[in-house]
Design a protein around this motif. Structure first.
Motif, PDB file in Angstrom:
ATOM      1  N   VAL A  96      -1.637   1.590  -4.258  1.00 23.71           N
ATOM      2  CA  VAL A  96      -0.777   1.952  -5.393  1.00 23.71           C
ATOM      3  C   VAL A  96      -0.064   2.616  -5.413  1.00 23.71           C
ATOM      4  CG1 VAL A  96      -1.144   1.885  -7.829  1.00 23.71           C
ATOM      5  CG2 VAL A  96      -2.632   0.781  -7.094  1.00 23.71           C
ATOM      6  N   THR A  97      -0.425   3.914  -5.231  1.00 20.93           N
ATOM      7  CA  THR A  97       0.449   5.567  -4.743  1.00 20.93           C
ATOM      8  C   THR A  97       1.852   4.885  -3.942  1.00 20.93           C
ATOM      9  OG1 THR A  97      -1.030   6.656  -5.255  1.00 20.93           O
ATOM     10  CG2 THR A  97       1.005   7.500  -4.247  1.00 20.93           C
ATOM     11  N   ASP A  98       1.623   4.052  -2.809  1.00 15.36           N
ATOM     12  CA  ASP A  98       2.390   4.897  -2.176  1.00 15.36           C
ATOM     13  C   ASP A  98       3.036   2.639  -1.674  1.00 15.36           C
ATOM     14  OD1 ASP A  98       4.996   4.655  -0.518  1.00 15.36           O
ATOM     15  OD2 ASP A  98       3.866   6.063   1.092  1.00 15.36           O
ATOM     16  N   PRO A  99       3.626   1.907  -2.214  1.00 12.38           N
ATOM     17  CA  PRO A  99       3.446   0.374  -1.307  1.00 12.38           C
ATOM     18  C   PRO A  99       3.996   0.210  -0.368  1.00 12.38           C
ATOM     19  CG  PRO A  99       4.064   0.657  -3.168  1.00 12.38           C
ATOM     20  CD  PRO A  99       3.567   2.187  -3.361  1.00 12.38           C
ATOM     21  N   MET A 166      -7.076  -6.917   1.603  1.00 12.55           N
ATOM     22  CA  MET A 166      -7.312  -5.281   0.196  1.00 12.55           C
ATOM     23  C   MET A 166      -6.017  -4.761   0.866  1.00 12.55           C
ATOM     24  SD  MET A 166      -9.202  -4.780  -1.757  1.00 12.55           S
ATOM     25  CE  MET A 166      -8.742  -3.144  -1.675  1.00 12.55           C
ATOM     26  N   ARG A 167      -5.456  -4.615   2.345  1.00 11.26           N
ATOM     27  CA  ARG A 167      -3.792  -4.022   3.025  1.00 11.26           C
ATOM     28  C   ARG A 167      -2.560  -5.589   2.512  1.00 11.26           C
ATOM     29  NH1 ARG A 167      -6.105   1.503   4.157  1.00 11.26           N
ATOM     30  NH2 ARG A 167      -4.073   0.675   2.318  1.00 11.26           N
ATOM     31  N   VAL A 168      -3.021  -6.343   2.826  1.00  9.82           N
ATOM     32  CA  VAL A 168      -2.839  -7.614   3.265  1.00  9.82           C
ATOM     33  C   VAL A 168      -1.841  -7.319   1.218  1.00  9.82           C
ATOM     34  CG1 VAL A 168      -1.472  -9.672   2.683  1.00  9.82           C
ATOM     35  CG2 VAL A 168      -2.599  -8.653   4.979  1.00  9.82           C
ATOM     36  N   VAL A 169      -2.992  -7.403   0.717  1.00  6.75           N
ATOM     37  CA  VAL A 169      -2.661  -7.715  -1.221  1.00  6.75           C
ATOM     38  C   VAL A 169      -2.163  -6.432  -2.055  1.00  6.75           C
ATOM     39  CG1 VAL A 169      -3.902  -7.649  -3.202  1.00  6.75           C
ATOM     40  CG2 VAL A 169      -4.061  -9.514  -1.208  1.00  6.75           C
ATOM     41  N   GLY A 170      -2.438  -5.031  -0.791  1.00  5.82           N
ATOM     42  CA  GLY A 170      -2.055  -3.875  -1.559  1.00  5.82           C
ATOM     43  C   GLY A 170      -0.011  -3.854  -0.742  1.00  5.82           C
TER      44      GLY A 170
END
Length: 191
Positions: A96-99, A166-170
């Motif tokens: 969220v901070t650094d997508p 989660m990494r992909v969705v992020g």
């Protein structure tokens, strides 16, 4: 007589890793790498053989650090569920901070699926992540935190896959509430 190397290989790999992580392999051009590292292309080729060689070193470093961090984090909590929640919430916060920072493992798996060396590094890393989680789940079962009916290997494979998802969705910049709900659902798999 060859000139001595005038740059720190470890620093160069770390800096390149950040650039590959943000941009991916194909979008990272040699002039960007040499400018970032403050070296000429001849020095880059002498030290790493090629852009592929530098990428392989950066990916290996990233993967080693990822496995070591997971191992450290799952041992840090009072119990496995608390440790996993903290790890997953930290991932959410980072995304969220650094997508744009991205995950080099995910981009390697998707962008370089035709490159055998990259595929092998990804496979080895996924296997290592699974192993760390399996051991953590076995320890948790031994402490009574996990039902004896639950398979640590199956749960570890689920969690490994979930973390990469989660990494992909992020990267898709979904909101925090979505990600936190997904974490809650994933942790219910430990019930």
């Amino acid at each position: 007589m060859a000139r001595p190397r005038e740059f720190d290989i470890d620093v160069a790999v770390e800096q390149a890793m950040g650039l590959f992580r943000r941009q991916g392999y194909h979008a990272t051009a040699m002039p960007q790498l040499t400018a970032l590292l403050g070296i000429g292309s001849g020095s880059l080729y002498a030290a790493f053989g090629s852009k592929d060689g530098l990428y392989a070193r950066a990916l290996a470093r990233y993967c080693d650090a990822m496995v070591a961090a997971l191992d450290r984090d799952v041992r840090a909590g009072a119990d496995l569920r608390t440790a996993l929640r903290a790890l997953l919430v930290a991932m959410i916060e980072a995304d969220v901070t650094d997508p744009e920072r991205g995950c080099l493992l995910v981009s390697a798996a998707t962008e370089r699926a035709a490159h055998d060396g990259t595929v092998e590094q990804v496979r080895l890393t996924v296997t290592a992540l699974e192993s760390v989680l399996t051991e953590a789940l076995e320890r948790a079962r031994g402490r009574g935190e996990l039902s004896g009916e639950r398979s640590p290997v199956e749960l570890a494979r689920f969690l490994t896959t979930f973390v990469q998802g989660m990494r992909v969705v992020g990267q898709a910049r979904v909101d925090r509430a979505f990600l936190e709900s997904a974490v809650s659902g994933a942790l219910r798999a430990l019930d």
